[in-house]
Design a protein around this motif. Sequence first.
Motif, PDB file in Angstrom:
ATOM      1  N   ASP A  83       1.019  -1.231   0.018  1.00 23.61           N
ATOM      2  CA  ASP A  83       0.043  -0.008   0.091  1.00 23.61           C
ATOM      3  C   ASP A  83       0.655   1.284  -0.108  1.00 23.61           C
ATOM      4  O   ASP A  83       0.410   2.186   0.315  1.00 23.61           O
ATOM      5  CB  ASP A  83      -1.049   0.223   1.107  1.00 23.61           C
ATOM      6  CG  ASP A  83      -0.267  -0.014   2.448  1.00 23.61           C
ATOM      7  OD1 ASP A  83       1.100  -0.195   2.482  1.00 23.61           O
ATOM      8  OD2 ASP A  83      -0.881  -0.008   3.493  1.00 23.61           O
ATOM      9  N   THR A  84       2.164   1.143  -0.468  1.00 23.03           N
ATOM     10  CA  THR A  84       3.014   2.288  -0.443  1.00 23.03           C
ATOM     11  C   THR A  84       2.495   3.044  -1.511  1.00 23.03           C
ATOM     12  O   THR A  84       2.334   2.837  -2.712  1.00 23.03           O
ATOM     13  CB  THR A  84       4.363   1.857  -0.557  1.00 23.03           C
ATOM     14  OG1 THR A  84       4.842   1.073   0.516  1.00 23.03           O
ATOM     15  CG2 THR A  84       5.323   3.118  -0.687  1.00 23.03           C
ATOM     16  N   ARG A  85       2.433   4.414  -1.347  1.00 23.79           N
ATOM     17  CA  ARG A  85       1.757   5.372  -2.344  1.00 23.79           C
ATOM     18  C   ARG A  85       2.891   5.534  -3.242  1.00 23.79           C
ATOM     19  O   ARG A  85       4.214   5.544  -3.177  1.00 23.79           O
ATOM     20  CB  ARG A  85       1.538   6.799  -1.668  1.00 23.79           C
ATOM     21  CG  ARG A  85       0.285   6.803  -0.710  1.00 23.79           C
ATOM     22  CD  ARG A  85      -0.224   7.818  -0.055  1.00 23.79           C
ATOM     23  NE  ARG A  85       0.787   8.550   0.480  1.00 23.79           N
ATOM     24  CZ  ARG A  85       0.876   9.684   0.913  1.00 23.79           C
ATOM     25  NH1 ARG A  85      -0.193  10.665   0.695  1.00 23.79           N
ATOM     26  NH2 ARG A  85       1.729  10.351   1.791  1.00 23.79           N
ATOM     27  N   VAL A  86       2.576   6.010  -4.634  1.00 20.66           N
ATOM     28  CA  VAL A  86       3.460   6.141  -5.674  1.00 20.66           C
ATOM     29  C   VAL A  86       4.251   7.688  -5.315  1.00 20.66           C
ATOM     30  O   VAL A  86       3.545   8.551  -4.818  1.00 20.66           O
ATOM     31  CB  VAL A  86       2.445   6.426  -6.963  1.00 20.66           C
ATOM     32  CG1 VAL A  86       3.364   6.901  -7.945  1.00 20.66           C
ATOM     33  CG2 VAL A  86       1.839   5.079  -7.494  1.00 20.66           C
ATOM     34  N   THR A 136       6.470   8.037  -3.299  1.00 23.87           N
ATOM     35  CA  THR A 136       6.982   7.868  -1.786  1.00 23.87           C
ATOM     36  C   THR A 136       8.398   7.083  -1.912  1.00 23.87           C
ATOM     37  O   THR A 136       8.642   6.291  -2.449  1.00 23.87           O
ATOM     38  CB  THR A 136       6.170   7.458  -0.567  1.00 23.87           C
ATOM     39  OG1 THR A 136       5.780   6.251  -0.898  1.00 23.87           O
ATOM     40  CG2 THR A 136       4.985   8.358  -0.721  1.00 23.87           C
ATOM     41  N   LYS A 145      11.989   5.411  -5.626  1.00 23.66           N
ATOM     42  CA  LYS A 145      10.539   5.448  -5.351  1.00 23.66           C
ATOM     43  C   LYS A 145       9.640   4.837  -6.531  1.00 23.66           C
ATOM     44  O   LYS A 145       9.936   5.013  -7.654  1.00 23.66           O
ATOM     45  CB  LYS A 145      10.201   7.179  -5.645  1.00 23.66           C
ATOM     46  CG  LYS A 145      10.936   7.988  -4.884  1.00 23.66           C
ATOM     47  CD  LYS A 145      10.591   9.404  -4.980  1.00 23.66           C
ATOM     48  CE  LYS A 145      11.264  10.559  -3.777  1.00 23.66           C
ATOM     49  NZ  LYS A 145      10.836  11.849  -4.141  1.00 23.66           N
ATOM     50  N   PRO A 190       1.447   1.471  -8.784  1.00 23.16           N
ATOM     51  CA  PRO A 190       1.073   1.094  -7.629  1.00 23.16           C
ATOM     52  C   PRO A 190       1.504  -0.127  -7.445  1.00 23.16           C
ATOM     53  O   PRO A 190       1.560  -1.025  -8.302  1.00 23.16           O
ATOM     54  CB  PRO A 190      -0.566   1.122  -7.788  1.00 23.16           C
ATOM     55  CG  PRO A 190      -0.897   2.406  -8.780  1.00 23.16           C
ATOM     56  CD  PRO A 190       0.467   2.296  -9.677  1.00 23.16           C
ATOM     57  N   GLU A 199      -6.207  -4.707   1.879  1.00 29.39           N
ATOM     58  CA  GLU A 199      -6.406  -3.026   1.163  1.00 29.39           C
ATOM     59  C   GLU A 199      -7.847  -3.142   1.305  1.00 29.39           C
ATOM     60  O   GLU A 199      -8.683  -4.082   1.257  1.00 29.39           O
ATOM     61  CB  GLU A 199      -5.996  -3.397  -0.003  1.00 29.39           C
ATOM     62  CG  GLU A 199      -4.457  -3.329  -0.125  1.00 29.39           C
ATOM     63  CD  GLU A 199      -3.879  -3.460  -1.423  1.00 29.39           C
ATOM     64  OE1 GLU A 199      -3.394  -2.431  -1.926  1.00 29.39           O
ATOM     65  OE2 GLU A 199      -3.905  -4.704  -2.132  1.00 29.39           O
ATOM     66  N   SER A 240     -14.338   1.864   0.836  1.00 30.33           N
ATOM     67  CA  SER A 240     -14.092   2.848  -0.078  1.00 30.33           C
ATOM     68  C   SER A 240     -15.310   3.627  -0.665  1.00 30.33           C
ATOM     69  O   SER A 240     -16.233   3.079  -0.513  1.00 30.33           O
ATOM     70  CB  SER A 240     -13.121   2.018  -1.315  1.00 30.33           C
ATOM     71  OG  SER A 240     -12.008   1.607  -0.956  1.00 30.33           O
TER      72      SER A 240
END
Length: 705
Positions: A271-274, A276, A321, A325, A369, A462
């Motif tokens: 779930d690491t954001r694009v 980062t 980085k 996703p 998620e 969501s």
Amino acid sequence: MQRLMMLVATSGACLGLLAAAAAAAAAGANPAQRDTPSLLPTHRRQKRDWIWNQMHIDEEKNTSLPHHVGKIKSSVSRKNAKYLLKGEFVDKVFRVDAETGDVFAIERLDRENISEYHLTAVIVDKDTGENLETPSSFTIKVHDVNDNWPVFTHRLFNASVPESSAVGTSVISVTAVDADDPTVGDHASVMYQILKGKEYFAIDNSGRIVTITKSLDREKQARYEIVVEARDAQGLRGDSGTATVLVTLQDINDNFPFFTQTKYTFVVPEDTRVGTSVGSLFVEDPDEPQNRMTKYSILRGDYQDAFTIETNPTHNEGIIKPMKPLDYEYIQQYSFIVEATDPTIDLRYLSPPAGNRAQVIINITDVDEPPIFQQPFYHFQLKENQKKPLIGTVLAMDPDAARHSIGYSIRRTSDKGQFFRVTKKGDIYNEKELDREVYPWYNLTVEAKELDSTGTPTGKESIVQVHIEVLDENDNAPEFAQPYQPKVCENAAHGQLVLQISAIDKDITPRNVKFKFTLNTENNFTLTDNHDNTANITVKYGQFDREHTKVHFLPVVISDNGMPSRTGTSTLTVAVCKCNEQGEFTFCEDMAAQVGVSIQAVVAILLSILTITGHAPGAHGGPGEMAAMIEVKKDEADHDGDGPPYDTLHIYGYEGSESIAESLSSLGTDSSDSDVDYDFLNDWGPRFKMLAELYGSDPREELLY
């Protein structure tokens, strides 16, 4: 030419002889004159002169004091003469023998301190002290000897030069000064040589130090110490004849970066954001920080386009980085080769080292998620005035391997009127018919919640925006574009223009809309359709009779060309006014006094109230259709942002006696104009007795208009 030279020589000899003879004659004549006093002038004073040689003395003489400098003497030859000296340095540096005139230095002299002395010679009478001769000034010059060695202007010099500089690059210029007289031989000339550091640097006679090798490497040795000696031409030198020069090498970007390890491994949640950071790469660069310009590149590997490496200029590290996703269910590990280079390095210095490449492994870990909708938003369309079996469907899925079921709901804040509902499968329906003229768009927020095996939400949810566009139907009749209040003079002529009218439609008006105007009554007015969505109201016959009719009601029928066509009736209330000769209005009837409420409206209102409350004859209690309608209208009024912020009383417009819809006003009418039999009011009890008496009998009066 030879003859000419001989002639010049002969002439010179002759002139010499003549000069000698003249001198001898003059000498022979003087004694004769001294022996014959009568030949001398009576009051002529004989001229006396000071007699001495040019005085000078060497500095720093090694003999014992005093040192004889010279002798002063006058032509005065009297036994009582006495020699004196005057000046700043008398009896301090110099003194004179009063009898002989010999001048002595009573201390050793240093030309570098004082190079010449100015004194005054005086000869006086021993007895009277009177001057026997006019005082005379003279100078004693001190001759220089080479007694000083060169001295540097500083004992320590600091200099810098870029590393790897070419041979002959100037480093610094040093200067040594010799205090001796520069006009005397080589007393003040200076010669330089390097005592320490001569394997890297050289110095010329001007004191300029230059490099003699191009292999100066800051990363090996950053500072050099040079000892420079200065000596004069005759070789005199001392401890102060040397100086130290500290040379600092300036860094240039001449070293490639290299990785501190050959393999880097990172563990990253999916779930690491694009954009980062997921990890950093570190390199060593011997150059100074301002010359570290490392560029990181991904050379090869699977899915290498999924990541990028940015350089942190402060720490020269490579920050990895993700560009896309991460999805554990799709890819669990990434592996690629990275390279660290410096594109600003001049390749003439060196070639890239072997340690500028490394392997990077990124392991992705699974994360529970929330559901993911298949679309970022949804757009559905629905025609107004109908309930559609299905407006559209939203769909979300659990991206994890567990594949939990999904539950859907509509946030109440986005559907306050509760016009819509969503099923467990994501199907959206409308519960009520929609009116585009009230709300053309509905923006719903649909929630998707992850459910466990028992149907309980797991907390992962969501949302998605659902935009429902209400499509227009031609369900509104045209009406006047604005409220008109036309007036006409009672003596108006035939064909005079009273008013030009236009129409609007609450529906979406197409560009080719055509409104048609007609007048469904016979009176003193004519309506002319201009075929440009306007119409003119003109006087048909001529003058009006205000005594008979003060107000005329003109029902104008307006129809559009929609599919299907809609027709509406709007009433013009034309006031007949008194006018002066210029046609200006002088008096018009008050239109507000002409407006009222008819008995039919009163009865309808009473019936509505009784129906709602359940007290009407034949009512069986409970709210009816009218109650539901009022609640709907009340809800619409509560959410109408364009309405006035206060309660209003809507006045029923007067349609006129010839209107198809008939009139709702009591002005100019009574029960005789209605076909309704109001005798049933007698059966409603004493509360409606007054109404039964008023409208239950036949009227006898007629109201003309």
